[in-house]
Design a protein around this motif. Structure first.
Motif, mmCIF file in Angstrom:
data_model
loop_
_atom_site.group_PDB
_atom_site.id
_atom_site.type_symbol
_atom_site.label_atom_id
_atom_site.label_comp_id
_atom_site.label_asym_id
_atom_site.label_seq_id
_atom_site.Cartn_x
_atom_site.Cartn_y
_atom_site.Cartn_z
ATOM 1 N N TYR A 37 47.265 33.876 55.412
ATOM 2 C CA TYR A 37 47.786 32.687 56.079
ATOM 3 C C TYR A 37 46.665 31.713 56.442
ATOM 4 O O TYR A 37 46.759 30.510 56.198
ATOM 5 C CB TYR A 37 48.551 33.105 57.335
ATOM 6 C CG TYR A 37 49.094 31.976 58.165
ATOM 7 C CD1 TYR A 37 50.071 31.119 57.674
ATOM 8 C CD2 TYR A 37 48.645 31.776 59.472
ATOM 9 C CE1 TYR A 37 50.583 30.083 58.446
ATOM 10 C CE2 TYR A 37 49.150 30.743 60.251
ATOM 11 C CZ TYR A 37 50.117 29.906 59.738
ATOM 12 O OH TYR A 37 50.615 28.884 60.510
ATOM 13 N N ASN A 43 51.958 30.763 52.301
ATOM 14 C CA ASN A 43 53.125 30.870 53.169
ATOM 15 C C ASN A 43 53.461 32.349 53.309
ATOM 16 O O ASN A 43 53.800 33.004 52.326
ATOM 17 C CB ASN A 43 54.321 30.109 52.574
ATOM 18 C CG ASN A 43 54.126 28.615 52.597
ATOM 19 O OD1 ASN A 43 53.460 28.078 53.467
ATOM 20 N ND2 ASN A 43 54.709 27.933 51.622
ATOM 21 N N LEU A 45 55.291 35.601 55.813
ATOM 22 C CA LEU A 45 56.331 35.927 56.780
ATOM 23 C C LEU A 45 56.305 37.421 57.045
ATOM 24 O O LEU A 45 56.132 38.215 56.120
ATOM 25 C CB LEU A 45 57.707 35.530 56.245
ATOM 26 C CG LEU A 45 58.933 35.992 57.058
ATOM 27 C CD1 LEU A 45 58.982 35.282 58.403
ATOM 28 C CD2 LEU A 45 60.224 35.749 56.265
ATOM 29 N N PHE A 70 53.697 33.823 62.358
ATOM 30 C CA PHE A 70 54.490 34.089 61.156
ATOM 31 C C PHE A 70 55.403 35.299 61.322
ATOM 32 O O PHE A 70 56.107 35.681 60.387
ATOM 33 C CB PHE A 70 53.583 34.298 59.930
ATOM 34 C CG PHE A 70 52.459 35.272 60.163
ATOM 35 C CD1 PHE A 70 52.686 36.637 60.166
ATOM 36 C CD2 PHE A 70 51.167 34.820 60.382
ATOM 37 C CE1 PHE A 70 51.663 37.537 60.383
ATOM 38 C CE2 PHE A 70 50.125 35.714 60.599
ATOM 39 C CZ PHE A 70 50.374 37.064 60.600
ATOM 40 N N GLN A 72 58.631 37.273 62.754
ATOM 41 C CA GLN A 72 59.982 37.094 63.277
ATOM 42 C C GLN A 72 60.609 38.457 63.530
ATOM 43 O O GLN A 72 60.439 39.376 62.732
ATOM 44 C CB GLN A 72 60.864 36.318 62.281
ATOM 45 C CG GLN A 72 60.470 34.865 62.084
ATOM 46 C CD GLN A 72 61.468 34.129 61.214
ATOM 47 O OE1 GLN A 72 62.655 34.406 61.248
ATOM 48 N NE2 GLN A 72 60.981 33.197 60.421
ATOM 49 N N ALA A 92 65.928 34.248 56.536
ATOM 50 C CA ALA A 92 64.578 34.099 57.080
ATOM 51 C C ALA A 92 63.559 33.859 55.971
ATOM 52 O O ALA A 92 62.648 33.026 56.113
ATOM 53 C CB ALA A 92 64.200 35.342 57.883
ATOM 54 N N GLU A 95 64.066 30.236 54.499
ATOM 55 C CA GLU A 95 63.619 29.187 55.412
ATOM 56 C C GLU A 95 62.097 29.117 55.520
ATOM 57 O O GLU A 95 61.535 28.057 55.748
ATOM 58 C CB GLU A 95 64.223 29.422 56.803
ATOM 59 C CG GLU A 95 65.732 29.191 56.853
ATOM 60 C CD GLU A 95 66.333 29.574 58.193
ATOM 61 O OE1 GLU A 95 65.549 29.919 59.108
ATOM 62 O OE2 GLU A 95 67.569 29.521 58.332
ATOM 63 N N SER A 96 61.439 30.242 55.356
ATOM 64 C CA SER A 96 59.975 30.275 55.483
ATOM 65 C C SER A 96 59.255 29.806 54.223
ATOM 66 O O SER A 96 58.084 29.449 54.279
ATOM 67 C CB SER A 96 59.512 31.698 55.812
ATOM 68 O OG SER A 96 59.700 32.553 54.689
ATOM 69 N N HIS A 97 59.948 29.834 53.067
ATOM 70 C CA HIS A 97 59.339 29.508 51.763
ATOM 71 C C HIS A 97 58.121 30.395 51.497
ATOM 72 O O HIS A 97 57.168 29.975 50.836
ATOM 73 C CB HIS A 97 58.936 28.036 51.697
ATOM 74 C CG HIS A 97 60.077 27.091 51.922
ATOM 75 N ND1 HIS A 97 61.086 26.898 50.999
ATOM 76 C CD2 HIS A 97 60.377 26.292 52.982
ATOM 77 C CE1 HIS A 97 61.955 26.013 51.469
ATOM 78 N NE2 HIS A 97 61.552 25.633 52.659
ATOM 79 N N ALA A 98 58.141 31.614 52.023
ATOM 80 C CA ALA A 98 57.001 32.515 51.892
ATOM 81 C C ALA A 98 56.944 33.153 50.515
ATOM 82 O O ALA A 98 57.980 33.441 49.905
ATOM 83 C CB ALA A 98 57.065 33.599 52.966
ATOM 84 N N VAL A 101 55.697 38.489 51.913
ATOM 85 C CA VAL A 101 56.574 38.889 53.019
ATOM 86 C C VAL A 101 56.333 40.358 53.357
ATOM 87 O O VAL A 101 56.311 41.210 52.470
ATOM 88 C CB VAL A 101 58.063 38.683 52.671
ATOM 89 C CG1 VAL A 101 58.945 39.111 53.840
ATOM 90 C CG2 VAL A 101 58.332 37.221 52.314
#
Length: 207
Positions: A37, A43, A45, A70, A72, A92, A95-98, A101
């Motif tokens: 990050y 990106n 998460l 980052f 949740q 999730a 929305e994060s465009h990660a 993950v």
């Protein structure tokens, strides 16, 4: 530029982190995401299913000065359906465009998914691969050999902890070479990584 992530992970791969409580599974996940990050501008998460995670995030901030924005938390309720949990996870991620993950404590999903637990996790693996997302999953060790967790993971890393040290052992890492046996690993803070990055840049500039 070669599609790899920190610690030798290739993009669109799923890695399983296996270990007993207190071996450092959560810390390892956050360390990898924090690095990507802040220093790779990726990106990222992290989804956690642990109830006490707000306390844990404060610990990382105070002890290591790590920004864990980052992360949740997804609450697991006994009356919640597997479909609602899956939908919350997918929302999730979208929305994060990660593209990296981490899932912390997926063992807690057993109470929701029950006998379909393995199938649900395997489906999640495939979904991430199809989206080009690298997935990191932490799960507690199982003493039952027949219930050994694999889920068609591309890699499996076992964590162990002794009184004065931590170790990791790579069971497999598909399509990649790796050193067998146990390897020591340590938790390093943000400032240490910054100095390491500066040293690398200075060396490359002097060439």
């Amino acid at each position: 530029g070669n599609g790899s992530v920190e610690h030798g992970l290739k993009q669109s791969r799923n890695l399983l982190i296996v270990g007993d409580p207190g071996t450092g599974k959560t810390t390892l996940l956050i360390q990898v995401l924090h690095y990507n990050y802040h220093f790779r501008q990726r990106n990222v998460l992290m989804l956690t299913f642990e109830e006490n995670f707000p306390v844990v995030t404060r610990t990382f901030k105070e002890n290591f000065n790590w920004d864990v924005s980052f992360v949740q938390s997804i609450s697991i309720l006994n009356n919640e359906s597997p479909e609602s949990i899956i939908n919350e996870i997918q929302s999730a991620i979208e929305e994060s465009h990660a593209d990296l993950v981490a899932f912390d404590g997926i063992s807690r999903l057993k109470s929701v998914f029950e006998i379909k637990f393995r199938d649900r996790v395997a489906m999640l693996f495939k979904t991430l691969q199809m989206k080009g997302i690298t997935g990191l999953f932490s799960i507690e060790s199982s003493s039952n050999k027949e219930s050994k967790i694999d889920y068609q993971a591309d890699g499996i890393i076992h964590l162990y902890r002794k009184p004065w040290s931590r170790y990791l052992e790579i069971e497999k890492l598909r399509s990649q070479s790796f050193m067998a046996g146990c390897h020591a690993f340590e938790i390093i803070d943000c400032e240490y990584i910054k100095h390491e990055e500066k040293d690398k840049n200075l060396k490359s500039d002097s060439k």
